[in-house]
Design a protein around this motif. Structure first.
Motif: not given
Length: 561
Positions: A240-266
């Motif tokens: 996930v590139i970007g740590g705003g609401p969309a990126g954080l939402g994706a990180a929460v749902y991705g990790a909670s559903e078992g995906l190895r997830t990394v969020l990268v924020e500038r």
């Protein structure tokens, strides 16, 4: 207004009670002191603002607050709003709301708004049955919690230094505690001497561990204050590139559903929304929530599910390597993954008026720059922009400033600002709205001194004295790094799903038999969510929703590329 009352030694942990009814306030404190006075200092206040002032003083002195007790119905600021602000100062303190029977629904709502630990119905007699068992449980939980005091970073710099403002803003947006010292004042000079640092090379940052950083970059600062800057792995299911609401939402749902997830924020998680002083139209927060609180809760939620959050890494290239998607960083590093979600959001457009760039960080600020709000006390502040972000900043700044003037190019705020916010602004006496005007110049010396404002109807110009100009003038996506890889519109926003189709035909280069998924870009396995997507709603709720939806589509892509 009376001062918060306490006659106990300051070294003890504190229990704070606030109630505008003096009789109830005294009764609460009497019962608490009778049971807990030997081991806890008990502070009583009769107004929310009074209690918050006391809490701020305790925070500055490094004291620990164990329990916050607040009456629900108080004039000026109710108990829920008070507890929400108090939890920013003492996030580990347990929170109790005193309510009448008619207010139990509000108390239940507060469980979501301020993570309320308990609510007590008045009267609570006998305390042995209705008060003490509750406090015993809360105090035991507080004692067992990891509540080690956070040591502060010290920042020494010059008042009107753009570099110093950048460091303070970086620390504030990442919710890292720091103390600010002026280089030309005694304590600041003492710190510079102790660090053997030159006042001409500020800002100087002294970390809690004693490391001295001279004019540090964001990456250098992040590495020393405990932020994660290096991915733990080379390959992930989801990047996930970007740590705003969309990126954080994706990180929460991705990790909670078992995906190895990394969020990268500038820079800092939260994005533009994270800089908002108050978001009042987000579902589930009827009394509003600050952008920093929302970002902090989302960040903690994402890490709880196992997502990795990496800061101060700037993505500069996206490449397709067979089934892998590669993201390369400005420092030369890279990571690979099965799928990518672009959630880079937008930046505020640069203001073209002469002088603006000269004073950026020295009186001129893009976005809320809440780290600067405390310095605006009794000053005249000007906010440029007519959208919600400008309105939220004006409301926040009005608490400290002598006056806040919103400058709008349009004929009214109705075209771009939510109705609830317009009504709120109308009720704040020190906020003025000037329509059909624009800033055409900035004047100053070592910092901003004046702005030049032009009437867009008559053409007349006016020079206004001010040291503060906050700019919210539209959105510009930072997507040049995607050039030649992902299709974008003429403004740089990323096209996805149906927007890629021409007469129902996929875009050139699309090699799959299926059509792109709804949030899928012109590159299979690369999705987009939030403000950076073309024709997005530009609202926090929709960004979070798109982040979650993008993860659902990632699962679909991984199942059948």
């Amino acid at each position: 207004m009376t001062s918060p009352q306490s006659d106990e030694p300051a070294a003890k942990p504190v229990i704070v009670s606030v109630d505008d009814d003096p009789a109830v306030s005294r009764a609460v404190v009497r019962d608490i002191r009778r049971r807990y006075g030997q081991h806890y200092r008990v502070v009583r206040a009769e107004a929310a603002e009074q209690a918050l002032d006391a809490l701020r003083e305790m925070a500055l002195r490094g004291q620990q607050v164990a329990v916050l007790i607040a009456d629900y119905r108080m004039p000026g600021m109710d108990g829920i709003a008070y507890l929400e602000q108090a939890m920013d100062l003492f996030p580990h303190a347990r929170r109790v709301l005193l309510t009448a029977y008619a207010d139990t629904n509000a108390a239940i709502d507060a469980i979501n708004v301020v993570d309320l630990d308990h609510y007590l119905l008045k009267p609570w007699d006998p305390p042995e049955e209705k008060l003490y068992p509750v406090l015993d449980t809360l105090l035991e939980a507080w004692q067992l919690a990891d509540r080690r005091p956070v040591e502060e970073t010290k920042v020494v710099g010059h008042r009107w230094s753009a570099a110093s403002a950048r460091v303070r803003d970086f620390l504030a947006r990442n919710q890292l505690p720091y103390r600010w010292y002026l280089a030309d004042e005694p304590e600041g000079a003492r710190l510079l001497a102790a660090a053997d640092a030159d006042p001409d090379h500020c800002p100087v940052v002294i970390t809690a561990g004693g490391t001295t950083l001279i004019e540090p970059s964001d990456a250098e600062l992040a590495g020393e204050v405990g932020l994660h800057t290096t991915p733990a792995e080379n390959f992930y299911d989801l990047i996930v590139i970007g740590g705003g609401p969309a990126g954080l939402g994706a990180a929460v749902y991705g990790a909670s559903e078992g995906l190895r997830t990394v969020l990268v924020e500038r820079t800092a998680t939260g994005g533009q929304a994270g800089q908002s002083s108050r978001i009042e139209n987000y579902l589930g927060f009827p009394d509003g929530v600050s952008g920093s609180q929302l970002a902090d809760r989302a960040r903690r939620q994402a890490t709880k599910f196992g997502a990795e959050l990496i800061t101060t890494r700037e993505a500069v290239e996206l490449a397709v390597n067979g089934s892998a998607r590669t993201v390369r960083f400005a420092d030369g590093g890279q990571i690979d993954g099965h799928a990518v979600i672009l959630a880079t959001g937008v930046n505020y457009r640069r203001h073209p008026a002469p002088g603006i760039d000269d004073f950026t960080g020295r009186g001129v600020h893009y976005g809320a720059a809440l780290s600067e709000a405390a310095h605006c006390v009794d000053d005249d502040v000007y906010v440029v922009g007519g959208a919600n972000s400008a309105g939220q900043a004006a409301v926040y700044l009005a608490r400290q400033a002598r006056s806040v003037t919103i400058l709008v190019r349009a004929k009214s705020l109705d075209e771009s600002m939510s109705h609830y916010l317009i009504e709120q602004i109308r009720q704040i006496p020190n906020i003025t709205v000037r329509t059909c005007v624009e800033v055409v110049g900035a004047i100053g010396d070592d910092h901003l001194r004046q702005i030049v404002v032009r009437d867009r109807v008559g053409g007349d110009e006016e020079t206004i004295d001010t040291q503060w100009l906050f700019l919210f003038i539209g959105a510009a996506p930072s997507t040049d790094w995607l050039d030649g890889v992902v299709f974008r519109d003429e403004h740089g926003f990323v096209l996805a799903g149906p927007d890629l189709l021409v007469d129902g035909t996929p875009p050139a280069g699309w090699q799959l038999s299926r059509l792109p998924h709804h949030l899928e870009t012109s590159v299979p396995g690369v999705f987009v969510a939030g403000d950076v997507r073309a024709d997005s709603a530009k609202r926090v709720a929709s960004a979070v929703g798109e982040g979650a939806m993008a993860v659902m589509l990632v699962h679909r892509y991984l199942a059948r590329p």
